[in-house]
Scaffold this motif. Structure first.
Motif, short mmCIF file in Angstrom:
data_model
loop_
_atom_site.label_atom_id
_atom_site.label_comp_id
_atom_site.label_asym_id
_atom_site.label_seq_id
_atom_site.Cartn_x
_atom_site.Cartn_y
_atom_site.Cartn_z
N MET A 93 -23.61 23.04 8.92
CA MET A 93 -24.17 24.36 8.69
C MET A 93 -23.32 25.49 9.29
SD MET A 93 -28.14 25.31 9.45
CE MET A 93 -28.90 24.45 8.07
N GLY A 94 -22.63 25.19 10.37
CA GLY A 94 -21.78 26.20 11.00
C GLY A 94 -20.57 26.55 10.18
N GLU A 95 -20.24 25.72 9.19
CA GLU A 95 -19.07 25.95 8.34
C GLU A 95 -19.43 26.61 7.01
OE1 GLU A 95 -17.32 22.10 7.95
OE2 GLU A 95 -16.45 22.12 9.96
N TYR A 96 -20.71 26.78 6.71
CA TYR A 96 -21.10 27.40 5.45
C TYR A 96 -20.69 28.88 5.44
CZ TYR A 96 -24.29 23.35 4.96
OH TYR A 96 -24.83 22.10 4.89
N SER A 97 -20.43 29.39 4.25
CA SER A 97 -20.20 30.83 4.13
C SER A 97 -21.53 31.56 4.31
CB SER A 97 -19.61 31.15 2.76
OG SER A 97 -20.59 30.94 1.74
N GLU A 98 -21.48 32.85 4.55
CA GLU A 98 -22.71 33.64 4.71
C GLU A 98 -23.58 33.55 3.46
OE1 GLU A 98 -22.03 37.63 5.96
OE2 GLU A 98 -20.79 37.06 7.67
N GLU A 99 -22.94 33.66 2.30
CA GLU A 99 -23.69 33.61 1.04
C GLU A 99 -24.32 32.25 0.83
OE1 GLU A 99 -22.99 34.43 -3.75
OE2 GLU A 99 -21.28 34.37 -2.38
N TYR A 100 -23.58 31.19 1.11
CA TYR A 100 -24.09 29.83 0.92
C TYR A 100 -25.28 29.58 1.85
CZ TYR A 100 -23.76 24.80 -0.06
OH TYR A 100 -24.02 23.51 -0.46
N MET A 101 -25.14 29.99 3.09
CA MET A 101 -26.21 29.79 4.07
C MET A 101 -27.47 30.55 3.65
SD MET A 101 -26.87 28.26 6.93
CE MET A 101 -27.89 28.38 8.41
N SER A 157 -27.89 34.68 11.63
CA SER A 157 -28.01 34.35 13.05
C SER A 157 -28.02 32.84 13.26
CB SER A 157 -29.28 34.97 13.62
OG SER A 157 -29.25 36.38 13.53
N LEU A 158 -28.71 32.12 12.39
CA LEU A 158 -28.77 30.66 12.51
C LEU A 158 -27.39 30.04 12.33
CD1 LEU A 158 -30.24 27.98 12.75
CD2 LEU A 158 -30.90 28.20 10.33
N ARG A 159 -26.65 30.53 11.36
CA ARG A 159 -25.29 30.03 11.13
C ARG A 159 -24.42 30.23 12.37
NH1 ARG A 159 -21.23 33.24 9.19
NH2 ARG A 159 -19.38 32.21 8.35
#
Length: 259
Positions: A78-86, A190-192
């Motif tokens: 999850m830390g590697e997802y893009s902002e849009e994907y997350m 924030s979660l990302r």
């Protein structure tokens, strides 16, 4: 004589669990069931890489267990997802969680994520879970104090803090938004950031975490905690601990991700 109400326990179904694949315990497991999408069954909804389906191995009695597959790729987090994907993932997951809760088919509905070998999960492939509980209301076990702490970031719609009275102990981050789906963007971002911090910049090496969502008092709350071997004081005596460097942790997260 004082009669004490008997606490309700969930019943773990061992006969179902014995057939459940576990990547962390079976190093010879050849195929990830979430990668082989052609063989998936009982799909409820699908949107791009996201799939909501019934859990093939429902190991808890008197529940409805669903899984959200997050990605096509086993080797990401999850830390590697893009902002849009997350954001798209959070919208997909929260929509279905609140929809099932609103149906009132269950006493309560929990939404959570396991990641890593110490998280209680069984597969590496990124996924989340929604579970309808027939007989247990999770909200009865929750105290407001669990979500109060050192402020890291605050806007009109979102508060991020580090709990000073954690539910289990040590490091627990809380992300709190109004019960307004327009605020999901801030929760998602924030979660990302918190997940990225735990897996990359925490003060000790961390490869596992849990995420828990709560729907309380017109708020959506997300609690994120790194996972290690559980404290014997917590397991044997219910004694919680907090870190001596809480302020330093909060300051570092603020400086790295919210400055």
């Amino acid at each position: 004589m004082i009669l004490v109400e008997k606490e309700r326990y969930l019943v773990f179904l061992n006969d179902v669990n014995k057939d459940k694949p576990n990547e962390f315990h079976n190093i010879n497991m050849k195929e990830c069931p979430f990668c082989n999408r052609d063989k998936l069954t009982d799909i409820i909804d699908e949107s791009g890489p996201f799939i909501l389906l019934k859990n093939k191995y429902p190991t808890i009695k008197d529940t409805c267990q669903l899984v959200i597959i997050e990605t096509y790729d086993c080797n990401t987090n999850m830390g590697e997802y893009s902002e849009e994907y997350m954001l798209d993932l959070m919208k997909f997951g929260i929509k279905h969680w609140l929809r099932i809760e609103k149906s009132e088919e269950y006493k309560s509905v929990i939404f959570y994520k396991n990641h890593g070998p110490r998280s209680g999960g069984s597969l590496k492939h990124p996924h989340m879970q929604i579970v309808g509980l027939d007989d247990i209301d999770y909200k009865e076990r929750i105290k407001e104090a669990y979500f109060q702490g050192i402020e890291i970031h605050k806007t009109d719609n979102c508060l991020v803090n580090l709990s000073q009275t954690p539910f289990n102990g040590f490091t627990e981050f809380n992300i709190i938004i109004k019960d307004d789906l327009s605020a999901i963007t801030e929760l998602s971002g924030s979660l990302r950031k918190i997940v990225h911090y735990l897996l990359n910049n925490y003060f000790v090496k961390c490869d596992s975490f849990n995420i828990y969502f709560y729907h309380l008092d017109e708020r959506i709350i997300c609690k994120v905690m790194p996972r290690f071997t559980s404290s014997p004081l917590l397991l044997g005596y219910g004694i919680r601990q907090i870190s001596s460097i809480e302020k330093e942790i909060a300051d570092k997260v603020k400086a790295l991700y919210f400055s």
